[in-house]
Design an enzyme around this catalytic site. Structure first.
Site, PDB file in Angstrom:
ATOM      1  CB  ALA A  23      -1.172  -0.124   1.261  1.00 39.37           C
ATOM      2  CB  ILE A 104      -6.887  -3.466  -5.832  1.00 39.18           C
ATOM      3  CG1 ILE A 104      -7.272  -2.393  -4.948  1.00 39.18           C
ATOM      4  CG2 ILE A 104      -6.217  -5.009  -5.419  1.00 39.18           C
ATOM      5  CD1 ILE A 104      -8.426  -3.247  -4.151  1.00 39.18           C
ATOM      6  CG  ASP A 105      -3.420   1.265  -7.356  1.00 38.26           C
ATOM      7  OD1 ASP A 105      -2.319   0.804  -8.136  1.00 38.26           O
ATOM      8  OD2 ASP A 105      -3.215   1.078  -6.093  1.00 38.26           O
ATOM      9  CG  HIS A 120      -4.063  -8.809  -2.393  1.00 44.15           C
ATOM     10  ND1 HIS A 120      -3.661  -7.788  -1.596  1.00 44.15           N
ATOM     11  CD2 HIS A 120      -3.485  -9.765  -1.580  1.00 44.15           C
ATOM     12  CE1 HIS A 120      -2.796  -8.801  -0.588  1.00 44.15           C
ATOM     13  NE2 HIS A 120      -2.740  -9.910  -1.087  1.00 44.15           N
ATOM     14  CB  CYS A 128     -21.826 -10.578 -14.752  1.00 46.11           C
ATOM     15  SG  CYS A 128     -23.824 -11.319 -14.490  1.00 46.11           S
ATOM     16  CB  CYS A 131     -23.808 -13.967 -17.659  1.00 50.89           C
ATOM     17  SG  CYS A 131     -23.487 -11.707 -18.351  1.00 50.89           S
ATOM     18  CB  CYS A 149     -24.893  -7.804 -15.318  1.00 50.10           C
ATOM     19  SG  CYS A 149     -24.910  -8.447 -16.654  1.00 50.10           S
ATOM     20  CB  ILE A 230       8.414   3.815  -2.249  1.00 52.59           C
ATOM     21  CG1 ILE A 230       9.770   2.985  -3.609  1.00 52.59           C
ATOM     22  CG2 ILE A 230       7.257   3.676  -2.121  1.00 52.59           C
ATOM     23  CD1 ILE A 230       9.371   1.195  -2.904  1.00 52.59           C
TER      24      ILE A 230
END
Length: 239
Positions: A23, A104-105, A120, A128, A131, A149, A230
């Protein structure tokens, strides 16, 4: 600072670097670590974040799950920072083999990184549950409440929730890259979330670099520990 000089030398001499990040890599792009709960949080939600983003909670209370998810986990306007850009540049130079991320970005890809292993998942992929139709982040942002959906199924983000297992193929690729790496740079992670934190056990080299603002349980195992943000560190070592 001799640590920065050492890191610079190791990077310059290597063509087999692997980066493993958490993170802290994205906080400099304005994406807060949801674990650092703000004062507003307790006024807005009746449950701790770990409960809300669990598979059980998602199934039982999708409305509250998506309220939290959209408010706290989606940052469509975030831009890559110095760390993302430096890693993409190292890959283009043929030095960096892979980025392994707990985020996850999608910011590593936005910066130009090609070989990104997302432990992750990603907010940019949504499917969906009935489907299987694909939806991107813009589609989800445009829908109010629980995203459905046209077939009537709930659209679930391709994000690993608590209680869900990690994708085994992604884990195997990450293990393979780490086991073969010459230099392993770990940044912006407290190394407390398993199984991801356990991946560093597969590193067999002697150039393990830890870059983090706070101490981690793995500091004693590292060959080089750099305390700081960082993005700042990469800004200083990249010419």
């Amino acid at each position: 600072m001799k640590e920065l000089e050492q890191l610079k030398t190791w990077i310059a001499e290597s063509d087999n670097i692997v980066f493993f990040g958490g993170a802290g890599v994205s906080t400099e792009s304005g994406i807060p670590d949801f674990r650092s709960v703000d004062g507003l949080y307790s006024q807005q939600y009746d449950y701790p974040p770990e409960t809300i983003i669990s598979h059980t909670f998602y199934r039982k209370n999708p409305k509250e799950f998506f309220r939290f998810y959209k408010n706290k986990m989606l940052f469509p306007d975030a831009k890559p920072n110095a760390a993302h850009l430096a890693l993409a540049k190292l890959e283009q130079q043929g030095r960096l083999k892979a980025v392994i991320t707990q985020n996850i970005d999608g910011l590593h890809q936005a910066a130009g990184s090609r070989e990104v292993l997302e432990l992750h998942g990603s907010v940019h992929r949504n499917y969906c549950t009935r489907c299987g139709r694909f939806f991107d982040l813009k589609d989800i942002m445009a829908m109010d409440g629980v995203p459905y959906c046209t077939c009537g199924g709930i659209i679930k983000p391709d994000v690993v929730l608590y209680e869900e297992g990690l994708d085994q193929r992604t884990i195997q690729k990450a293990v393979s890259y780490i086991a073969r790496a010459d230099v392993l740079i770990i940044g912006g992670t407290s190394l407390t979330v398993y199984p991801a934190a356990g991946l560093i056990d597969y590193y067999q080299g002697n150039k393990l670099v830890l870059i983090n603002k706070s101490v981690t349980p793995m500091d004693s195992r590292a060959n080089l520990v750099i305390s700081g943000k960082i993005g700042d560190v990469f800004s200083q070592i990249m010419d």
